[in-house]
Design an enzyme around this catalytic site. Structure first.
Site, mmCIF file in Angstrom:
data_model
loop_
_atom_site.group_PDB
_atom_site.id
_atom_site.type_symbol
_atom_site.label_atom_id
_atom_site.label_comp_id
_atom_site.label_asym_id
_atom_site.label_seq_id
_atom_site.Cartn_x
_atom_site.Cartn_y
_atom_site.Cartn_z
ATOM 1 C CG HIS A 4 -1.567 -1.278 1.423
ATOM 2 N ND1 HIS A 4 -1.122 -2.232 2.413
ATOM 3 C CD2 HIS A 4 -2.545 -1.816 1.024
ATOM 4 C CE1 HIS A 4 -1.872 -3.293 2.400
ATOM 5 N NE2 HIS A 4 -3.030 -3.090 1.462
ATOM 6 N NE ARG A 24 -9.197 17.887 6.811
ATOM 7 C CZ ARG A 24 -10.336 17.184 7.321
ATOM 8 N NH1 ARG A 24 -10.210 16.614 8.255
ATOM 9 N NH2 ARG A 24 -11.577 17.697 6.845
ATOM 10 N NE ARG A 43 -5.472 -0.622 -2.228
ATOM 11 C CZ ARG A 43 -6.354 -1.233 -2.418
ATOM 12 N NH1 ARG A 43 -7.539 -0.786 -2.011
ATOM 13 N NH2 ARG A 43 -6.346 -2.409 -2.667
ATOM 14 N NE ARG A 87 -8.171 10.105 14.342
ATOM 15 C CZ ARG A 87 -9.136 10.574 13.584
ATOM 16 N NH1 ARG A 87 -8.306 10.859 12.323
ATOM 17 N NH2 ARG A 87 -10.170 10.802 13.767
ATOM 18 C CB VAL A 88 -4.389 16.071 12.382
ATOM 19 C CG1 VAL A 88 -3.382 16.677 13.320
ATOM 20 C CG2 VAL A 88 -3.795 15.557 11.622
ATOM 21 C CB THR A 90 -13.505 15.868 12.410
ATOM 22 O OG1 THR A 90 -13.977 14.842 11.506
ATOM 23 C CG2 THR A 90 -12.804 16.875 11.532
ATOM 24 C CD GLU A 179 -10.892 8.596 16.798
ATOM 25 O OE1 GLU A 179 -11.130 7.235 17.513
ATOM 26 O OE2 GLU A 179 -9.892 8.819 16.133
ATOM 27 C CD GLU A 181 -10.156 7.141 11.732
ATOM 28 O OE1 GLU A 181 -10.272 8.277 12.290
ATOM 29 O OE2 GLU A 181 -10.886 6.999 10.568
ATOM 30 C CG ASP A 204 -20.323 15.612 14.188
ATOM 31 O OD1 ASP A 204 -19.421 15.529 13.653
ATOM 32 O OD2 ASP A 204 -21.080 14.655 14.437
HETATM 33 N N1 HPA Z 1 -18.896 9.568 14.145
HETATM 34 C C1 HPA Z 1 -17.737 9.163 13.856
HETATM 35 N N2 HPA Z 1 -16.636 9.914 13.707
HETATM 36 C C2 HPA Z 1 -16.785 11.204 13.402
HETATM 37 C C3 HPA Z 1 -17.999 11.882 13.666
HETATM 38 C C4 HPA Z 1 -19.114 10.915 14.153
HETATM 39 O O1 HPA Z 1 -20.219 11.440 14.283
HETATM 40 N N3 HPA Z 1 -17.843 13.269 13.564
HETATM 41 C C5 HPA Z 1 -16.689 13.250 13.087
HETATM 42 N N4 HPA Z 1 -15.916 12.197 12.975
#
Ligand code: HPA
Length: 235
Positions: A4, A24, A43, A87-88, A90, A179, A181, A204
């Site tokens: 990979h 990103r 990939r 790791r960066v 959300t 999240e 990972e 969120d």
């Molecule tokens: N679930 C899983 N991973 C995420 C979420 C979520 O609501 N928001 C950002 N990463």
């Protein structure tokens, strides 16, 4: 080389930032790093090496979820012998204490993945590297960022059927965000005696439905990436 990753043996720096999204990774490389070189595009899971404030650093996308992330992380550790993985990403908030834009610095990661079932009869507790963690926490404080040092849950399911209820009692045990990972990252780093940390911007909230807007998303991600790069440069 691996199945990979086409990078050559010394292509990666000791410190690698790990976003999920390949674009990103490209944005981080092009926006923050100097003397950037593309080291992997197998990939389209892009990896770059450049310098940040004069020090060599890499950024490698992991894709979404633990099976994908574990492949890239395992190979970075096993084949490329990298030392520090940050790791960066959300995350989704699981309680009202964490607001959108806040940083979650994951001290540990619960998971619903079966990946760690091989530790049976024990339940393995994937944990961050203390030195990376404390460096990032101090830097976040100095910069005036609101950050939460707490546990996350690394879920295998993005579209959970029951919203926040799907996470059971975890939010009542200071598991503040979901999240996809961190648990695999922490487990593999421990196995290979490397350092790992996860820093996430909360985008969120599963409790209130509040979401970050696109302007805030960009500025928050920039602050988080600079924090991760500065943290990595200390090692
Ligand atoms: N679930 C899983 N991973 C995420 C979420 C979520 O609501 N928001 C950002 N990463």
């Amino acid at each position: 080389m691996t199945p990979h990753n086409e990078a050559k043996p010394d292509d990666y720096a000791d410190t690698v930032l790990l976003p999920g999204d390949p674009l990103r990774a490209k944005w981080i490389a092009e926006t923050f790093l100097k003397d950037v070189k593309l080291v992997n595009s197998v990939r389209n899971c892009l990896g770059f090496t450049g310098t940040w404030k004069g020090k060599k650093v890499s950024v490698q996308a992991t894709g979404m979820g633990q099976p994908s992330a574990a492949i890239y992380i395992h190979e970075l550790l096993d084949t490329y012998k990298v030392k520090n993985l940050i790791r960066v990403g959300t995350c989704g908030g699981l309680n009202k204490k964490v607001k959108v834009r806040d940083l979650v610095i994951a001290i540990s990661a619960a998971t619903d993945s079966t990946m760690n079932n091989r530790f049976a009869p024990f339940t393995y507790a994937p944990f961050a590297d203390y030195e990376l963690l404390s460096t990032a926490v101090e830097m976040a404080k100095t910069r005036g960022f609101t950050s939460h040092v707490a546990s996350v849950v690394s879920s295998d399911i993005f579209y959970v059927p029951d919203g926040v209820k799907s996470y059971g009692l975890l939010p009542e045990h200071n598991v503040v965000a979901v999240e996809m990972e961190a648990a695999a990252l922490y487990t593999l780093a421990a196995r290979f005696n490397a350092k790992a940390l996860t820093i996430c911007t909360m985008t969120d909230c599963l409790v209130t439905g509040e979401e970050i807007d696109s302007g805030q998303r960009q500025s928050s991600l920039s602050e988080m990436v600079e924090l991760a790069l500065d943290t990595g440069n200390q090692f």
